[in-house]
Design a protein around this motif. Structure first.
Motif, mmCIF file in Angstrom:
data_model
loop_
_atom_site.group_PDB
_atom_site.id
_atom_site.type_symbol
_atom_site.label_atom_id
_atom_site.label_comp_id
_atom_site.label_asym_id
_atom_site.label_seq_id
_atom_site.Cartn_x
_atom_site.Cartn_y
_atom_site.Cartn_z
ATOM 1 N N SER A 45 0.826 -1.215 0.000
ATOM 2 C CA SER A 45 0.000 0.000 0.000
ATOM 3 C C SER A 45 0.857 1.260 0.000
ATOM 4 O O SER A 45 0.434 2.306 -0.491
ATOM 5 C CB SER A 45 -0.922 0.017 1.210
ATOM 6 O OG SER A 45 -1.859 -1.027 1.117
ATOM 7 N N ASN A 48 3.806 3.575 -4.748
ATOM 8 C CA ASN A 48 2.955 4.372 -5.639
ATOM 9 C C ASN A 48 2.511 3.503 -6.815
ATOM 10 O O ASN A 48 2.981 2.369 -6.993
ATOM 11 C CB ASN A 48 3.663 5.658 -6.095
ATOM 12 C CG ASN A 48 4.899 5.391 -6.924
ATOM 13 O OD1 ASN A 48 4.931 4.480 -7.750
ATOM 14 N ND2 ASN A 48 5.930 6.205 -6.709
ATOM 15 N N ASP A 49 1.596 4.012 -7.621
ATOM 16 C CA ASP A 49 1.027 3.226 -8.721
ATOM 17 C C ASP A 49 2.083 2.792 -9.735
ATOM 18 O O ASP A 49 2.011 1.691 -10.278
ATOM 19 C CB ASP A 49 -0.080 4.010 -9.418
ATOM 20 C CG ASP A 49 -1.320 4.153 -8.552
ATOM 21 O OD1 ASP A 49 -1.500 3.315 -7.644
ATOM 22 O OD2 ASP A 49 -2.099 5.095 -8.770
ATOM 23 N N HIS A 50 3.077 3.629 -9.976
ATOM 24 C CA HIS A 50 4.136 3.279 -10.928
ATOM 25 C C HIS A 50 4.960 2.097 -10.405
ATOM 26 O O HIS A 50 5.273 1.165 -11.149
ATOM 27 C CB HIS A 50 5.038 4.493 -11.189
ATOM 28 C CG HIS A 50 6.155 4.212 -12.128
ATOM 29 N ND1 HIS A 50 5.959 4.022 -13.486
ATOM 30 C CD2 HIS A 50 7.484 4.068 -11.919
ATOM 31 C CE1 HIS A 50 7.123 3.778 -14.056
ATOM 32 N NE2 HIS A 50 8.062 3.806 -13.122
ATOM 33 N N GLU A 51 5.296 2.118 -9.110
ATOM 34 C CA GLU A 51 6.069 1.022 -8.513
ATOM 35 C C GLU A 51 5.260 -0.271 -8.515
ATOM 36 O O GLU A 51 5.805 -1.353 -8.768
ATOM 37 C CB GLU A 51 6.494 1.391 -7.093
ATOM 38 C CG GLU A 51 7.501 2.523 -7.046
ATOM 39 C CD GLU A 51 7.706 3.080 -5.648
ATOM 40 O OE1 GLU A 51 8.842 3.506 -5.369
ATOM 41 O OE2 GLU A 51 6.735 3.109 -4.855
ATOM 42 N N LEU A 52 3.975 -0.173 -8.221
ATOM 43 C CA LEU A 52 3.120 -1.366 -8.270
ATOM 44 C C LEU A 52 3.061 -1.925 -9.688
ATOM 45 O O LEU A 52 3.134 -3.141 -9.884
ATOM 46 C CB LEU A 52 1.709 -1.038 -7.769
ATOM 47 C CG LEU A 52 1.569 -0.812 -6.269
ATOM 48 C CD1 LEU A 52 0.172 -0.304 -5.946
ATOM 49 C CD2 LEU A 52 1.872 -2.082 -5.499
ATOM 50 N N ARG A 53 2.939 -1.044 -10.665
ATOM 51 C CA ARG A 53 2.894 -1.480 -12.059
ATOM 52 C C ARG A 53 4.200 -2.166 -12.446
ATOM 53 O O ARG A 53 4.216 -3.137 -13.186
ATOM 54 C CB ARG A 53 2.605 -0.282 -12.957
ATOM 55 C CG ARG A 53 2.053 -0.619 -14.299
ATOM 56 C CD ARG A 53 1.532 0.567 -15.102
ATOM 57 N NE ARG A 53 2.229 1.841 -14.902
ATOM 58 C CZ ARG A 53 1.718 2.896 -14.261
ATOM 59 N NH1 ARG A 53 0.498 2.847 -13.757
ATOM 60 N NH2 ARG A 53 2.413 4.012 -14.134
ATOM 61 N N ALA A 58 -1.840 -4.258 -9.703
ATOM 62 C CA ALA A 58 -2.581 -3.004 -9.612
ATOM 63 C C ALA A 58 -2.950 -2.769 -8.147
ATOM 64 O O ALA A 58 -2.959 -3.704 -7.335
ATOM 65 C CB ALA A 58 -3.847 -3.073 -10.461
ATOM 66 N N ARG A 59 -3.257 -1.551 -7.808
ATOM 67 C CA ARG A 59 -3.611 -1.217 -6.426
ATOM 68 C C ARG A 59 -4.795 -2.052 -5.938
ATOM 69 O O ARG A 59 -4.838 -2.476 -4.784
ATOM 70 C CB ARG A 59 -3.929 0.277 -6.314
ATOM 71 C CG ARG A 59 -4.134 0.708 -4.884
ATOM 72 C CD ARG A 59 -3.874 2.169 -4.653
ATOM 73 N NE ARG A 59 -2.553 2.624 -5.051
ATOM 74 C CZ ARG A 59 -1.459 2.509 -4.293
ATOM 75 N NH1 ARG A 59 -1.528 1.930 -3.132
ATOM 76 N NH2 ARG A 59 -0.299 2.968 -4.723
ATOM 77 N N GLU A 61 -5.383 -5.053 -6.511
ATOM 78 C CA GLU A 61 -4.989 -6.444 -6.295
ATOM 79 C C GLU A 61 -4.184 -6.652 -5.019
ATOM 80 O O GLU A 61 -3.797 -7.770 -4.706
ATOM 81 C CB GLU A 61 -4.159 -6.946 -7.480
ATOM 82 C CG GLU A 61 -4.908 -6.975 -8.783
ATOM 83 C CD GLU A 61 -4.017 -7.330 -9.951
ATOM 84 O OE1 GLU A 61 -4.497 -8.080 -10.821
ATOM 85 O OE2 GLU A 61 -2.857 -6.877 -9.996
#
Length: 80
Positions: A45, A48-53, A58-59, A61
């Motif tokens: 959590s 950030n979204d880029h690191e998760l990608r 995805a956030r 998931e």
């Protein structure tokens, strides 16, 4: 015919001698597993979204990934 022997001090001998100890052990293992999932969920959590990608999730998931650590959301299955 084989005769099973319990070695004094072995997990099998202790579990059969103390069924309450087996229950406590299972509860402790479940607590540690829950704590590990909560830590993983928190770490994911914080990304950030880029690191998760970058790691392929995805956030939305994060809960699934934290609860199913042995299953890769991309389809690969890993032993735990």
């Amino acid at each position: 015919m084989d005769t099973p022997y319990n070695v004094v001090g072995s997990a099998r001998a202790i579990a059969s001698a103390h069924p309450r100890l087996a229950i406590v052990s299972q509860c402790w293992a479940a607590l540690l597993d829950w704590q590990e999932r909560a830590q993983l969920r928190q770490r994911l959590s914080n990304l950030n979204d880029h690191e998760l990608r970058d790691i392929g999730i995805a956030r939305g998931e994060i809960d699934y990934v934290a609860s199913h650590r042995a299953v890769d959301p991309r389809g690969a299955i890993y032993p735990t």
